[in-house]
Design an enzyme around this catalytic site. Sequence first.
Site, PDB file in Angstrom:
ATOM      1  N   SER A 179       2.929 -63.370  -2.421  1.00 24.02           N
ATOM      2  CA  SER A 179       2.824 -64.600  -1.656  1.00 24.02           C
ATOM      3  C   SER A 179       2.425 -65.759  -2.573  1.00 24.02           C
ATOM      4  CB  SER A 179       1.847 -64.406  -0.494  1.00 24.02           C
ATOM      5  OG  SER A 179       1.887 -65.498   0.394  1.00 24.02           O
ATOM      6  N   ASP A 224      10.909 -62.042   6.493  1.00 20.63           N
ATOM      7  CA  ASP A 224       9.707 -62.799   6.132  1.00 20.63           C
ATOM      8  C   ASP A 224       9.693 -64.114   6.905  1.00 20.63           C
ATOM      9  OD1 ASP A 224       7.651 -64.209   4.887  1.00 20.63           O
ATOM     10  OD2 ASP A 224       8.147 -63.430   2.898  1.00 20.63           O
ATOM     11  N   HIS A 256       6.733 -60.402   5.437  1.00 15.30           N
ATOM     12  CA  HIS A 256       6.055 -61.034   4.305  1.00 15.30           C
ATOM     13  C   HIS A 256       5.005 -60.116   3.688  1.00 15.30           C
ATOM     14  CE1 HIS A 256       4.470 -64.354   1.928  1.00 15.30           C
ATOM     15  NE2 HIS A 256       3.260 -64.124   2.405  1.00 15.30           N
TER      16      HIS A 256
END
Length: 308
Positions: A179, A224, A256
């Site tokens: 991320s 995601d 995600h």
Amino acid sequence: MRIDTTPRPGGARWARVAGTLLAATALAFGGGTVATSAHAAPLPAEPTAQDNPYERGPDPTEDSIEAVRGHFDVDEDNVSSLVSGFGGGTIYYPTDTSEGTFGAVAVSPGYTASESSMSWLGPRLASQGFVVFTIDTNTRYDQPNSRGRQLENALEYLVDDSSVSDRIDPDRLALMGHSMGGGGTLAAAEDDPSLQAAIPLTGWHTQKTFDLEVPTLVVGAEDDSVARVATHSIPFYENMPGGLDKAYLELDGASHFAPNFSNTTIAKYSISWLKRFVDDDLRYDRFLCPGPGFDLDISDYRSTCPYN
């Protein structure tokens, strides 16, 4: 599943290989010599598995790179949060030093997450022949560029100050992150072209174009909703320089947060990418190029695929 292995002009390294292959072909089929400039010396060929000093472990198989543990036994060392430049973490390392030093990888968590969210990667990668440092960031709210600087600081700590510095080859370093940690991985790779590999995992960054020289495997997740592949991972990949060694792998139906849990597909291709570019280990070419065939776990794969 989309498979894109668009050929591209190689960099200097691959130009040397092409020149060597061209010379060998001409000699084999033409029986003559190959003319070069008057002062040019023959260029060395790309190292083979037989003469590669960085090769670690036995010949790889599909089973070996999908296994939860690899060839090496692993130990770990905790690093205090009082360390300067990042938030501490855990170092995972092979206990066997008989094969020489190892490449090293620092791994950042994502926004609001701790290093425990990436801890599954530590022993999994280390048991394949790497020193792996899963780090905490200074605060859980640090932005991508800050996480990138902290990843660089973590590598510096590994090489200069850690309890396992004597096991690490300082010229073979890599970064990974999830991320905002993935965005930080890209930022740090842009900042330090001496790195050997970068792997952003469902990366997030407001910047979409990075001028990279570091071989980069971008891992996205099809479903995601935080860092959508259409606005993050795919632009990251497509906007990288055309001459870069790069690949894009998209996890089928994944969210995600797929990198926060043990994931064989992430591990398999991360191991192969690190082996190929940190260890220059040609035995792993076949897992990356031309890429996976039909695979229910992968919805998209693209690569410049220079390894043939």
